[in-house]
Design an enzyme around this catalytic site. Structure first.
Site, short mmCIF file in Angstrom:
data_model
loop_
_atom_site.label_atom_id
_atom_site.label_comp_id
_atom_site.label_asym_id
_atom_site.label_seq_id
_atom_site.Cartn_x
_atom_site.Cartn_y
_atom_site.Cartn_z
N ASP A 67 -81.89 -5.18 0.87
CA ASP A 67 -82.67 -6.23 0.21
C ASP A 67 -83.99 -5.68 -0.34
O ASP A 67 -84.52 -4.72 0.19
CB ASP A 67 -82.93 -7.35 1.23
CG ASP A 67 -83.28 -8.66 0.55
OD1 ASP A 67 -83.22 -8.74 -0.69
OD2 ASP A 67 -83.63 -9.61 1.27
N ARG A 94 -88.10 -7.24 -5.70
CA ARG A 94 -89.54 -7.15 -5.42
C ARG A 94 -90.09 -5.75 -5.75
O ARG A 94 -91.18 -5.61 -6.27
CB ARG A 94 -89.81 -7.48 -3.93
CG ARG A 94 -90.06 -8.96 -3.71
CD ARG A 94 -89.89 -9.32 -2.26
NE ARG A 94 -88.47 -9.39 -1.90
CZ ARG A 94 -88.04 -9.61 -0.67
NH1 ARG A 94 -88.91 -9.77 0.31
NH2 ARG A 94 -86.75 -9.71 -0.42
N HIS A 103 -82.39 -2.51 -8.90
CA HIS A 103 -81.02 -2.26 -8.42
C HIS A 103 -80.61 -0.81 -8.70
O HIS A 103 -79.94 -0.18 -7.90
CB HIS A 103 -80.03 -3.23 -9.06
CG HIS A 103 -80.28 -4.67 -8.69
ND1 HIS A 103 -80.51 -5.07 -7.40
CD2 HIS A 103 -80.32 -5.80 -9.44
CE1 HIS A 103 -80.70 -6.38 -7.38
NE2 HIS A 103 -80.59 -6.85 -8.60
N LEU A 112 -66.74 10.17 6.78
CA LEU A 112 -67.51 8.91 6.85
C LEU A 112 -66.73 7.82 6.11
O LEU A 112 -66.19 8.08 5.04
CB LEU A 112 -68.88 9.10 6.15
CG LEU A 112 -69.72 7.84 5.94
CD1 LEU A 112 -70.35 7.38 7.25
CD2 LEU A 112 -70.82 8.08 4.91
#
Ligand code: FPP
Length: 251
Positions: free
Chosen positions: A26, A30, A43, A137
């Site tokens: 998140d 901002r 983003h 992974l």
């Protein structure tokens, strides 16, 4: 510099590494706003940071990383932003696939494919098929994902298979989740300070440790990731037991 090469020196070894880490990435909006940039730039830097955190996971020995890249609620965002997020995943999969595959990363998708543009669906399919035997992974991309929706789909699936009510257990429901064969997340990280679960892994996260940091996602680097893992080491996961029971269990 390739995806898994790092300029930073290896972090100090931890006494205990969470097997499965999940992240609510998140704060991109901002981060961009603070710099007078459009949200989509935030983003884009968020994706760059994902590369850093992936590298950190491999270095630290984390086995599964689940990232919240697009929620079922994110469709409500302005059209240009939704399109940008779709495009970013497409570009990420296109640009990083060779490298991720080479490094043994297995890419998975959790969430609904319906509604996702066909071209992106194909990219997701190609990436998951190509990397399905990799085992360094597991990168689990939650895209068009919603935790309640996941539970609804699992219930439908169980009913369709005619499983008798008496056979429905917590273990069975877990197996019908998108994450069926994976361990539950040990640690769920949320960047940018919000104290909400936001419909993310609501079934699987029942006993997860939460780590919330005010750092915005594009700034959540390898050191920040290591700090989160260090905090996890210090937590006592009691799973409802008393301290005494837990000590006896660990002997
Ligand atoms: C929240 O930031 C973040 C998202 C809704 C998307 C997360 C996506 C990325 C990091 C990039 C996409 C990743 C891939 C692999 C394609 P926000 O926009 O809600 O930030 P804000 O709360 O500051 O507005």
């Amino acid at each position: 510099m390739t995806l898994m090469q790092s300029e930073e020196k290896a972090p100090a070894k931890l006494a205990k590494v969470p097997q499965h880490v999940a992240i609510i990435m998140d704060g991109n909006g901002r981060w961009a706003k603070q710099r007078g940039l459009p949200r989509t730039e935030g983003h884009r830097h968020g994706v760059e940071n994902l590369r850093r955190v992936l590298r950190a996971c491999v270095q630290e020995g984390v086995k599964v990383l689940t990232i919240y890249a697009f929620s079922t609620e994110n469709w409500a965002r302005p059209r240009y932003e939704v399109d940008a997020l779709m495009r970013l995943l497409e570009v990420f999969l296109g640009r990083e696939l060779d490298e991720l595959d080479k490094e043994g990363v297995q890419i998975r998708h959790i969430g609904e494919t319906s509604g996702v543009p066909p071209r992106l669906q194909k990219k997701i399919n190609d990436a998951t098929t190509r990397t399905r035997h990799n085992d360094s992974l597991i990168l689990n991309v939650a895209f068009n994902y919603g935790g309640r929706k996941e539970i609804v789909e699992a219930v439908k699936h169980i009913i369709r298979e005619g499983i008798p009510a008496d056979n429905v257990t917590e273990e069975l429901i877990s197996r019908y989740m998108y994450t069926g064969d994976l361990p539950d997340p040990d640690l769920i990280i949320r960047t940018s300070g919000e104290l909400r679960v936001s419909n993310f892994l609501i079934w699987q996260g029942s006993y997860s440790e939460y780590y919330v940091t005010p750092t915005l996602w594009p700034d959540f680097d390898q050191n920040e990731f290591h700090k989160a893992l260090e905090t996890y080491v210090l937590r006592k996961r009691r799973f409802g037991m008393t301290d005494e029971q837990l000590e006896a269990e660990q002997k």
